[in-house]
Design an enzyme around this catalytic site. Structure first.
Site, short mmCIF file in Angstrom:
data_model
loop_
_atom_site.label_atom_id
_atom_site.label_comp_id
_atom_site.label_asym_id
_atom_site.label_seq_id
_atom_site.Cartn_x
_atom_site.Cartn_y
_atom_site.Cartn_z
N ALA A 6 -18.84 10.62 -19.38
CA ALA A 6 -17.75 11.53 -19.04
C ALA A 6 -17.85 12.10 -17.63
O ALA A 6 -16.86 12.59 -17.09
CB ALA A 6 -17.69 12.68 -20.05
N ASP A 7 -19.03 12.06 -17.02
CA ASP A 7 -19.21 12.66 -15.69
C ASP A 7 -20.16 11.81 -14.86
O ASP A 7 -21.23 12.28 -14.45
CB ASP A 7 -19.72 14.09 -15.82
CG ASP A 7 -19.72 14.84 -14.49
OD1 ASP A 7 -19.00 14.40 -13.56
OD2 ASP A 7 -20.42 15.85 -14.38
N LEU A 8 -19.77 10.58 -14.60
CA LEU A 8 -20.63 9.68 -13.82
C LEU A 8 -20.50 10.03 -12.35
O LEU A 8 -19.55 9.64 -11.68
CB LEU A 8 -20.23 8.22 -14.07
CG LEU A 8 -21.19 7.18 -13.47
CD1 LEU A 8 -22.57 7.30 -14.11
CD2 LEU A 8 -20.64 5.78 -13.65
#
Length: 249
Positions: A174-176
């Site tokens: 979700a937050d690469l």
């Protein structure tokens, strides 16, 4: 689908007017209590983590090994309502329990992630707070640090291959971003921060969304480098990703 793990243990607890539970790895921890998730309780053995994120993370020198404690914090507009409280939707859907179980599943699949040690939630009314304790990766640097220091010499191809490996396993991160990709001196890489991550059937749309988010984070962190320089480095990363994806790893 995250499978059941018999090495997990669950213990309830109460604190003030709230009640909660702790999910922990009983192979690593003989018992768990709410003090595990309090930096104040750790005292001098807890030091704030500076790089990336919204605060709320500490390096902890624990009897069971060097660890990282992260308290879940909200960002954006939601933080104006509450910085650290989330809407209660059931214990299994708490941010901490979901991330703990996802990380354990990734480890089962032989993917390079930190080992989660314990997760907790504390419910008060319609909301809850949460925290996660995991093993600390020693002697690693983030891709953000590599990019700012080494520029073209950063591990771009290794990053592309690393991401392809996780995507092949179905991880939608979700937050690469560049702070969540770590490398040691030997070139071994890890991903971290799996909050809101899920396992899916691999599909082009969400894979490219992950990569686009990483590209934006690299542009945001470019410092004195030009956008053209960053785009060229990202293209190296993307080419290595596509080659690894095509080979099936």
């Amino acid at each position: 689908m995250v499978s059941f793990d018999a090495t997990e243990a669950l213990t309830p607890y109460r604190e003030g007017r709230g009640y909660g539970a702790i999910l922990f790895d009983r192979e690593r921890l003989r018992q768990a209590d709410a003090g595990l998730f309090s930096p104040q309780r750790w005292g001098d053995r807890a030091r704030p983590v500076d790089e990336g994120g919204r605060g709320g993370a500490w390096f902890v020198d624990a009897p069971f090994g060097h660890s990282v404690l992260r308290q879940y914090r909200r960002g954006g507009m939601a933080a104006r309502v509450s910085r650290d409280q989330y809407l209660w939707k059931g214990a299994g859907r708490t941010r901490s329990f979901a991330e703990f179980r996802l990380m354990r599943e990734l480890l089962k699949r032989k993917l390079p992630v930190p080992r989660p040690l314990a997760a907790c939630y504390l419910r008060e009314g319609l909301g809850y707070r949460a925290a996660l304790l995991m093993e600390r990766l020693e002697n690693v640097r983030s891709l953000a640090d590599h990019a700012q220091v080494a520029g073209r010499g950063a591990p771009w191809e290794d990053t592309g291959r690393l991401i392809a490996r996780f995507h092949r396993a179905g991880l939608d991160h979700a937050d690469l971003n560049a702070h969540n990709i770590l490398f040691d001196a030997g070139g071994h890489g890890w991903l971290i921060d799996f909050d809101r991550g899920v396992l899916r059937i691999p599909a082009t749309r969400w894979r490219e969304r992950n990569l686009a988010r990483l590209h934006r984070s690299l542009l945001k962190l470019r410092g004195n480098r030009t956008r053209e320089d960053v785009d060229k480095d990202y293209e190296r990363l993307h080419r290595a990703y596509e080659l690894a994806w095509g080979r099936g790893y």
